[in-house]
Design an enzyme around this catalytic site. Sequence first.
Site, PDB file in Angstrom:
ATOM      1  N   ARG A  92      -6.583 -56.340  17.718  1.00 26.10           N
ATOM      2  CA  ARG A  92      -5.665 -57.360  17.198  1.00 26.10           C
ATOM      3  C   ARG A  92      -6.431 -58.635  16.841  1.00 26.10           C
ATOM      4  NH1 ARG A  92      -0.578 -56.670  19.510  1.00 26.10           N
ATOM      5  NH2 ARG A  92      -1.621 -56.086  21.449  1.00 26.10           N
ATOM      6  N   TYR A  93      -7.373 -59.003  17.697  1.00 24.93           N
ATOM      7  CA  TYR A  93      -8.161 -60.230  17.513  1.00 24.93           C
ATOM      8  C   TYR A  93      -9.558 -59.820  17.050  1.00 24.93           C
ATOM      9  CZ  TYR A  93      -4.550 -61.718  20.836  1.00 24.93           C
ATOM     10  OH  TYR A  93      -3.361 -61.949  21.484  1.00 24.93           O
ATOM     11  N   ARG A  96     -12.460 -58.918  20.032  1.00 21.60           N
ATOM     12  CA  ARG A  96     -12.186 -58.105  21.217  1.00 21.60           C
ATOM     13  C   ARG A  96     -11.198 -56.989  20.915  1.00 21.60           C
ATOM     14  NH1 ARG A  96     -10.028 -63.046  21.008  1.00 21.60           N
ATOM     15  NH2 ARG A  96      -7.950 -63.504  21.831  1.00 21.60           N
ATOM     16  N   CYS A 105      -0.356 -45.243  36.225  1.00 21.33           N
ATOM     17  CA  CYS A 105      -0.578 -46.399  37.097  1.00 21.33           C
ATOM     18  C   CYS A 105      -0.349 -45.959  38.539  1.00 21.33           C
ATOM     19  CB  CYS A 105       0.408 -47.519  36.781  1.00 21.33           C
ATOM     20  SG  CYS A 105       0.390 -48.023  35.055  1.00 21.33           S
ATOM     21  N   CYS A 109       5.967 -50.779  37.458  1.00 26.81           N
ATOM     22  CA  CYS A 109       6.648 -52.064  37.589  1.00 26.81           C
ATOM     23  C   CYS A 109       7.923 -52.021  36.748  1.00 26.81           C
ATOM     24  CB  CYS A 109       5.733 -53.181  37.095  1.00 26.81           C
ATOM     25  SG  CYS A 109       4.085 -53.060  37.827  1.00 26.81           S
ATOM     26  N   CYS A 112       7.695 -53.572  33.204  1.00 27.04           N
ATOM     27  CA  CYS A 112       6.478 -53.245  32.430  1.00 27.04           C
ATOM     28  C   CYS A 112       6.708 -53.304  30.921  1.00 27.04           C
ATOM     29  CB  CYS A 112       6.003 -51.851  32.805  1.00 27.04           C
ATOM     30  SG  CYS A 112       4.576 -51.344  31.850  1.00 27.04           S
ATOM     31  N   ARG A 114       4.818 -51.896  28.780  1.00 23.98           N
ATOM     32  CA  ARG A 114       4.459 -50.606  28.166  1.00 23.98           C
ATOM     33  C   ARG A 114       5.227 -49.474  28.852  1.00 23.98           C
ATOM     34  NH1 ARG A 114      -1.482 -52.234  27.977  1.00 23.98           N
ATOM     35  NH2 ARG A 114      -1.601 -53.329  25.987  1.00 23.98           N
ATOM     36  N   ASP A 274       8.025 -60.038  28.575  1.00 24.38           N
ATOM     37  CA  ASP A 274       8.190 -59.438  27.241  1.00 24.38           C
ATOM     38  C   ASP A 274       9.574 -58.816  27.081  1.00 24.38           C
ATOM     39  OD1 ASP A 274       5.543 -59.911  26.197  1.00 24.38           O
ATOM     40  OD2 ASP A 274       4.846 -58.526  27.751  1.00 24.38           O
ATOM     41  N   ASP A 311       3.465 -63.185  24.338  1.00 29.03           N
ATOM     42  CA  ASP A 311       2.990 -62.223  23.336  1.00 29.03           C
ATOM     43  C   ASP A 311       4.036 -62.169  22.240  1.00 29.03           C
ATOM     44  OD1 ASP A 311       0.501 -60.599  23.511  1.00 29.03           O
ATOM     45  OD2 ASP A 311       1.148 -60.446  25.597  1.00 29.03           O
ATOM     46  N   LYS A 318      -1.060 -63.347  21.387  1.00 26.28           N
ATOM     47  CA  LYS A 318      -0.649 -64.212  22.481  1.00 26.28           C
ATOM     48  C   LYS A 318      -0.764 -65.665  22.060  1.00 26.28           C
ATOM     49  CE  LYS A 318      -2.676 -62.201  26.279  1.00 26.28           C
ATOM     50  NZ  LYS A 318      -1.897 -61.072  26.046  1.00 26.28           N
TER      51      LYS A 318
HETATM   52  S1  SF4 Z   1       2.786 -53.590  34.374  1.00 27.69           S
HETATM   53 FE1  SF4 Z   1       2.983 -51.513  33.464  1.00 27.69          FE
HETATM   54  S2  SF4 Z   1       0.885 -50.929  32.957  1.00 27.69           S
HETATM   55 FE2  SF4 Z   1       0.759 -52.627  34.438  1.00 27.69          FE
HETATM   56  S3  SF4 Z   1       0.628 -51.625  36.463  1.00 27.69           S
HETATM   57 FE3  SF4 Z   1       2.787 -52.107  36.087  1.00 27.69          FE
HETATM   58  S4  SF4 Z   1       3.593 -50.210  35.187  1.00 27.69           S
HETATM   59 FE4  SF4 Z   1       1.375 -50.090  34.998  1.00 27.69          FE
END
Ligand code: SF4
Length: 347
Positions: A92-93, A96, A105, A109, A112, A114, A274, A311, A318
């Site tokens: 994107r940048y 990097r 994972c 979370c 999350c 993603r 997000d 973001d 960002k």
């Molecule tokens: S925020 Fe999403 S990618 Fe990061 S540890 Fe939690 S579940 Fe996994």
Amino acid sequence: MKSASTTLRSVDELCDRALVTRERISELSEVAARYAVAITPAVADLIDPSDPLDPIARQFVPDARELQQSPQDRHDPIGDDAFSPVEGVVHRYPDRVLLKVVNACAVYCRFCFRREMVGPGRGGLSPAALAAALDYIRAHPQIWEVILSGGDPLVLSARRLKDVVASLAAIGHVKVIRVHTRMPAVAPERISASLVRALRAREKATFVVLHVNHPRELTKKVRAACARLIDAGIPMLSQSVLLRGVNDDVETLGVLMRSLVECRVKPYYLHHADLAPGTAHLRTTIAEGQAMMRALRGHYSGLCQPAYVLDIPDGHGKSPIGPNYLSEDRTAVEDFQGRQHEYPPRT
Ligand code: SF4
């Protein structure tokens, strides 16, 4: 009650551990069928099942509100897909790239960004896809930094991680390898001597960015895991997400930032949450976030100040979102107590 020695991966297991009540099993199973669930022993031990507002539970125990979609929710909230030239790479940048080595994972979370892409069994980059991703990085000399992300890259074995880090370190123009992870906080025992060695690369800088949202997550074992990384010469930064009911009060946020600095982890980002699907109940407003940043600056050391960032949807990157201390006409600056001062001062 299920022993605390294994990761809890289903609503039934959460129920056995008294983290959800039997009456909620049916609706929460619907959530779990849609978005992955995993709570490690270290995290389960932190949850107080008798507290309906427990800030750790709020981050990891599924909630029926996740089935509600808000009109603002987006499948790919930060627009990774539009900037992915080859599988696993987000460019994107200019200087990097993100290298998403794995889609799993240690914990999942509830907020999350993603969440539609990560989960158990989603695998990671195949050897051929990883080779293609490395070829892309090799072919772009402007790439100075590679950010290992996912999923959580530290779910990889030390051996696989070592191979990835060594391959990146062998690329002359890649000078910095940055690893974004929740692992030291959610499974500190995984930060073994071999994993720490795997992250180090001769003549290249490795940074580890710890994702942590509440001061209670920084237990003795977590602090010791961070110390193992830092003592091995790996500088650490932190990123947190501003979450309603978790850390959206100045005292919690301030204690979190101070605790991180005490662990030699420099607060780096405070993300505005997000627009991930089913997470509206966890989001604050930007005005609330700015008010908290203002209060943080007024009361806590400069070392404790992360950048408050958003973001921008559709992959625009960002941006820091304030608060701003300079007046619109650039003739006055606000101090930490909210008083305005003309600049330059009229003598
Ligand atoms: S925020 Fe999403 S990618 Fe990061 S540890 Fe939690 S579940 Fe996994």
